[in-house]
Write an enzyme that holds these catalytic residues in place. Structure first.
Site, short mmCIF file in Angstrom:
data_model
loop_
_atom_site.label_atom_id
_atom_site.label_comp_id
_atom_site.label_asym_id
_atom_site.label_seq_id
_atom_site.Cartn_x
_atom_site.Cartn_y
_atom_site.Cartn_z
N GLY A 207 -30.36 26.13 -4.07
CA GLY A 207 -29.15 25.60 -4.72
C GLY A 207 -28.06 25.45 -3.67
O GLY A 207 -26.88 25.62 -3.96
N ASP A 230 -32.48 21.96 -3.26
CA ASP A 230 -31.56 21.64 -4.37
C ASP A 230 -32.20 20.52 -5.18
O ASP A 230 -33.27 20.00 -4.82
CB ASP A 230 -30.16 21.25 -3.86
CG ASP A 230 -29.07 21.61 -4.88
OD1 ASP A 230 -29.11 21.07 -6.00
OD2 ASP A 230 -28.19 22.42 -4.54
N HIS A 270 -25.02 33.39 -11.19
CA HIS A 270 -23.97 33.49 -12.22
C HIS A 270 -23.94 32.25 -13.13
O HIS A 270 -23.25 32.25 -14.14
CB HIS A 270 -22.60 33.82 -11.62
CG HIS A 270 -21.87 32.66 -11.03
ND1 HIS A 270 -20.50 32.68 -10.79
CD2 HIS A 270 -22.30 31.46 -10.59
CE1 HIS A 270 -20.15 31.53 -10.27
NE2 HIS A 270 -21.19 30.78 -10.13
C1 LIG Z 1 -22.59 26.52 -8.40
S1 LIG Z 1 -23.47 25.44 -7.36
C2 LIG Z 1 -23.60 26.43 -5.90
C3 LIG Z 1 -23.80 25.60 -4.67
C4 LIG Z 1 -23.83 26.39 -3.37
N1 LIG Z 1 -24.86 27.42 -3.36
C5 LIG Z 1 -22.48 26.99 -3.09
O1 LIG Z 1 -22.25 28.16 -3.35
O2 LIG Z 1 -21.62 26.25 -2.62
C6 LIG Z 1 -25.12 25.50 -8.02
C7 LIG Z 1 -26.13 24.67 -7.27
O3 LIG Z 1 -27.42 24.86 -7.87
C8 LIG Z 1 -28.09 23.60 -7.88
N2 LIG Z 1 -29.14 23.65 -8.91
C9 LIG Z 1 -28.98 23.63 -10.26
N3 LIG Z 1 -30.18 23.69 -10.87
C10 LIG Z 1 -31.12 23.76 -9.89
C11 LIG Z 1 -32.55 23.83 -9.89
N4 LIG Z 1 -33.22 23.87 -11.03
N5 LIG Z 1 -33.18 23.89 -8.70
C12 LIG Z 1 -32.48 23.85 -7.53
N6 LIG Z 1 -31.13 23.79 -7.46
C13 LIG Z 1 -30.46 23.74 -8.62
C14 LIG Z 1 -26.96 22.62 -8.19
O4 LIG Z 1 -27.29 21.30 -7.89
C15 LIG Z 1 -25.84 23.18 -7.32
O5 LIG Z 1 -25.88 22.66 -6.01
#
Ligand SMILES: C[S@@+](CC[C@H](N)C(=O)[O-])C[C@H]1O[C@@H](n2cnc3c(N)ncnc32)[C@H](O)[C@@H]1O
Length: 366
Positions: A207, A230, A270
């Site tokens: 992610g 991601d 979270h």
């Molecule tokens: C709250 S953001 C956090 C991004 C990064 N880790 C940061 O802290 O800046 C959540 C991330 O999880 C990714 N995400 C959501 N569902 C996902 C999945 N099923 N598999 C991989 N990534 C996912 C979103 O695209 C997003 O980039």
């Protein structure tokens, strides 16, 4: 009226005035957020930074091309933001009419030219798409289990699906996230305080968005092989020439996490329910080697009630908990709640280091 009764009545009135003020403060505190948004949009932190010395209201209004008729309104905006500590002000001489404004350490964090700059994170949090669902919180509580989140109720789809559907929101969200990563890399990596990656040969940032953290790790620790996992629509926004030696993998963390010595989960868990987190953590467990071979999961998230320093208020942790309730199926967790997840996913050994203010680094071992 007896003197005693008069005193009691005065005390009651005083208490009621205090309670009323507290209630008004609560009801209107969204205006603090909106004033912050307005100050960023007007470029006030950038201007005060460039100027490098205190500036009077009239100079500020002229410099920002605010029409003279609105200068008093700008004065009100600055008065509130000075009162809440975002800016500071002083009068050069006793009795001088005009105050001069300057940045505080908090508003220095909003200056575009500086790193870290948290303006994109604030603008993301205060965007219409994110704020609208907050109006539906009460309705959501009454709506029965089928209505997943207030965000779903407002937009007809979840947060990440909305980003997939709208490139402008996707960009705004990931710019906000990237600005938060600057802060983490500043604190944890660039100042070399992040011992957590010692001995690690490969990292996958699950992610990891557009890769700001993975790129910072690759730059600071060139011997470490870095990858980002991601969703495909997020990875697709990162051009080949912007990848800076980091491998970008489009996929689903619920299905498979590529093997690495360390799996990073920054501000991921979270966003998810306990059940989903256990699923993600099980995939992480499959991706890393045992502790004796250097394997670990590194979680950067809040542990409610835990801060680096007692002078830091835990209130933002409580606010972000509500934000998660509105936007996602997730929540902020106490150590007891985290421990329950780790055990359910099959981990027995963990270590919490509170070195990032409101957030902690949690290491999990196989
Ligand atoms: C709250 S953001 C956090 C991004 C990064 N880790 C940061 O802290 O800046 C959540 C991330 O999880 C990714 N995400 C959501 N569902 C996902 C999945 N099923 N598999 C991989 N990534 C996912 C979103 O695209 C997003 O980039």
């Amino acid at each position: 009226m007896q003197a005693m009764e008069l005193i009691q009545e005065k005390q009651l009135a005083k208490k009621q005035h205090q309670d009323t003020a507290q209630l008004w403060n609560h009801a209107l505190s969204f205006l603090r957020s909106m004033s912050l948004k307005c100050a960023i949009e007007l470029g006030i932190p950038d201007f005060l930074h460039k100027r490098g010395k205190p500036i009077t209201l009239s100079e500020l209004a002229t410099s920002l091309s605010i029409p003279p008729s609105k200068a008093p309104a700008l004065g009100s905006l600055m008065r509130l933001l000075v009162h809440s500590g975002l800016f500071a002000s002083h009068r050069d001489q006793e009795g001088e009419e005009e105050e001069s404004y300057f940045l505080t350490p908090a508003s220095k964090l909003l200056v575009k030219e500086e790193k870290p700059c948290l303006s994109p994170l604030a603008l993301m949090a205060l965007n219409w798409t994110m704020l609208g669902p907050a109006h539906l919180l009460g309705e959501w509580f009454r709506a029965g289990a089928a209505r997943a989140t207030p965000f779903d109720m407002a937009h007809g789809k979840g947060l990440f699906e909305e980003m997939d559907a709208r490139a402008d929101f996707n960009e705004l969200f990931h710019e906000g996230m990237a600005s938060d990563v600057q802060l983490v890399t500043e604190v944890a990596l660039l100042r070399r305080q992040w011992e957590v990656l010692r001995g690690v040969r490969s990292v996958v940032d699950v992610g990891g968005g557009t890769g700001t953290l993975a790129k910072a790790i690759a730059k600071a620790l060139p011997e470490v092989r870095c990858a980002v996992l991601d969703l495909p629509h997020v990875v697709a926004t990162v051009d080949e020439e912007e990848r800076e030696g980091v491998e970008f993998i489009g996929g689903d963390m619920f299905e498979h996490i590529p093997p690495a010595d360390a799996v990073l989960l920054k501000w991921i868990l979270h966003d998810w329910s306990d059940e989903d987190c256990i699923g993600i953590l099980k995939r992480c467990k499959e991706a890393i080697p045992p502790k004796k071979d250097g394997g670990k999961v590194i979680i950067i998230d809040m542990v409610v009630g835990v801060t680096t320093d007692v002078s830091i208020s835990v209130e933002p942790q409580l606010l972000i908990d509500i934000e998660m309730m509105i936007l996602t199926m997730g929540k902020e967790r106490s150590e007891t709640e985290w421990k329950r997840l780790f055990l359910a996913a099959g981990f027995s050994d963990y270590k919490i280091t509170s070195s990032m203010g409101l957030r902690s680094v949690i290491e999990l071992y196989n």
